[in-house]
Design a protein around this motif. Structure first.
Motif, PDB file in Angstrom:
ATOM      1  N   SER A 282       0.826  -1.211   0.000  1.00 19.71           N
ATOM      2  CA  SER A 282       0.000   0.000   0.000  1.00 19.71           C
ATOM      3  C   SER A 282       0.862   1.263   0.000  1.00 19.71           C
ATOM      4  O   SER A 282       0.522   2.253  -0.645  1.00 19.71           O
ATOM      5  CB  SER A 282      -0.951   0.006   1.198  1.00 19.71           C
ATOM      6  OG  SER A 282      -0.246   0.108   2.423  1.00 19.71           O
TER       7      SER A 282
ATOM      8  N   SER B 106      -4.770  -5.004   0.314  1.00 22.47           N
ATOM      9  CA  SER B 106      -3.400  -4.481   0.288  1.00 22.47           C
ATOM     10  C   SER B 106      -3.188  -3.403   1.340  1.00 22.47           C
ATOM     11  O   SER B 106      -2.103  -2.825   1.426  1.00 22.47           O
ATOM     12  CB  SER B 106      -3.098  -3.890  -1.100  1.00 22.47           C
ATOM     13  OG  SER B 106      -3.932  -2.758  -1.348  1.00 22.47           O
ATOM     14  N   TYR B 107      -4.210  -3.126   2.166  1.00 23.32           N
ATOM     15  CA  TYR B 107      -4.143  -1.993   3.091  1.00 23.32           C
ATOM     16  C   TYR B 107      -3.460  -2.310   4.422  1.00 23.32           C
ATOM     17  O   TYR B 107      -3.344  -1.442   5.275  1.00 23.32           O
ATOM     18  CB  TYR B 107      -5.542  -1.445   3.360  1.00 23.32           C
ATOM     19  CG  TYR B 107      -6.134  -0.710   2.184  1.00 23.32           C
ATOM     20  CD1 TYR B 107      -5.609   0.499   1.764  1.00 23.32           C
ATOM     21  CD2 TYR B 107      -7.214  -1.236   1.483  1.00 23.32           C
ATOM     22  CE1 TYR B 107      -6.137   1.178   0.672  1.00 23.32           C
ATOM     23  CE2 TYR B 107      -7.757  -0.569   0.395  1.00 23.32           C
ATOM     24  CZ  TYR B 107      -7.212   0.635  -0.002  1.00 23.32           C
ATOM     25  OH  TYR B 107      -7.745   1.300  -1.074  1.00 23.32           O
TER      26      TYR B 107
END
Length: 371
Positions: free
Chosen positions: A232, A343-344
């Motif tokens: 991210s 993806s955070y």
């Protein structure tokens, strides 16, 4: 009052009562800030307790005043949302040790008339839960349909199930862990050292004086790195520069440097440095199994579980949560495990709302039907 607007309420422990702490000390004065959403049904069987993370508070949803910012989990709490306020009575309280209305180091010590500072006793996640129990006793709540929360909120969820299994019908720990491992403790310790190295910290006695803002900002910068993922950060910032060219100097040149500085500087405007010390220490003390086998911790527990993790969370990993799932299943407990691709990183529980909503709505509906 409109569902959109909420007010913070305060529970004060009756004079003469004590909150006994895990350290062997006690609190003789206790205030808990809390907010509620929705309506309590006749049988008081639709209660959901939401627990917040490190820097959170009781303001989980709604607005305090017009043009105010919504609560920290507003996309998840409200009519038709994951925690549906048309069906359930939502309670969220601020943990003790915090600086958001509940008793903590910035509270006034009734014996001195001054802020406690470091004279406030060390608290643990277990102490936070026992304080919440006093609030629920005051509200006349004897059963909880579900207790839910992410990160440190998830630790409270597990502690609730351990301490009061007879009260809890279901549990939703999200992006959390069953204990702090060495790496997690290490990151928190570096943050604490940053605060204590700030000359303005003054051994915790800075109220009414200059606050240790620089130390707290650096602590938050360190913490925020653990909340994101490498993927991210690369996607959002990469090696982008604030200006077109490198200056070859010790200045804020990369976008990620500027972002972390912004996060740190904005944090000091809304949080207390001593509270950061107390709460991170409580998280580091957290170990639901202590000297026990993890399987033995959940003997006699009948609560249903929905455990949600995120694929890129390297702070509280899916692997750690699978150990928890195994321990629950070994006790014959009804547990659903869901790893959401994201993806955070760790912050995904505050971002990935759609999938969480579907999972939680279905889980709560099924739990409510068993009443």
């Amino acid at each position: 009052m409109s569902e959109k607007f909420v007010e913070t309420k305060f529970y004060k422990m009756p004079q003469g009562e004590l909150l006994n702490l895990e350290s062997g000390l006690f609190l003789s004065s206790l205030t808990i800030a809390y907010e509620t959403h929705g309506s309590l049904n006749k049988d008081k069987t639709n209660v959901i307790l939401l627990c917040h993370a490190l820097s959170g508070d009781a303001h989980v949803a709604g607005y305090h005043v017009a043009d105010d910012k919504p609560g920290w989990w507003a996309p998840m709490v409200g009519p038709g949302k994951a925690f549906d306020t048309e069906k359930y009575f939502i309670i969220c309280s601020n943990v003790i040790g915090s600086c958001k209305g509940s008793s903590g180091p910035n509270s006034i010590n009734p014996e001195t008339g001054k802020p406690f500072g470091l004279s406030f006793p060390i608290v643990t996640v277990k102490d936070m839960v026992n304080a919440q129990k006093k609030l629920l006793d005051f509200l006349g709540i004897k059963k909880i349909l579900s207790v839910a929360g992410g990160s440190m909120g998830g630790m409270q969820v597990l502690q609730w199930v351990k301490e009061y299994p007879e009260m809890i019908m279901s549990a939703i720990p999200i992006a959390t862990t069953y204990k702090h491992f060495a790496q997690q403790i290490a990151f928190n310790e570096v943050g604490r050292q940053a605060i204590m190295a700030d000359p303005a910290w003054n051994n915790g006695d800075y109220y009414g004086k200059e606050a240790p803002s620089r130390g707290l900002a650096v602590a938050r910068m360190i913490g925020h790195i653990t909340y994101m993922s490498s993927e991210s950060m690369d996607a959002k910032f990469g090696r982008s520069l604030k200006n077109k060219e490198l200056g070859y100097e010790f200045a804020t040149e990369f976008e990620i440097e500027g972002y972390l500085g912004y996060r740190g500087d904005s944090f000091v405007k809304r949080f207390d440095a001593n509270s950061y010390l107390y709460i991170t220490k409580a998280m580091d003390y957290f170990d639901i199994q202590k000297d026990k086998n993890l399987i033995d911790v959940f003997k006699g527990v009948s609560s249903r579980f929905l455990i949600i993790t995120f694929s890129s969370d390297w702070l509280y990993t899916p692997a750690q949560n699978k150990e928890l799932v195994r321990a629950l299943k070994m006790n014959g407990i009804d547990v659903t495990y869901c790893e959401i691709g994201s993806s955070y990183g760790h912050d995904a529980f505050l971002i990935e709302f759609d999938e969480q909503t579907k999972l939680i709505k279905h889980f709560l509906e099924k739990t409510f039907k068993t009443l």
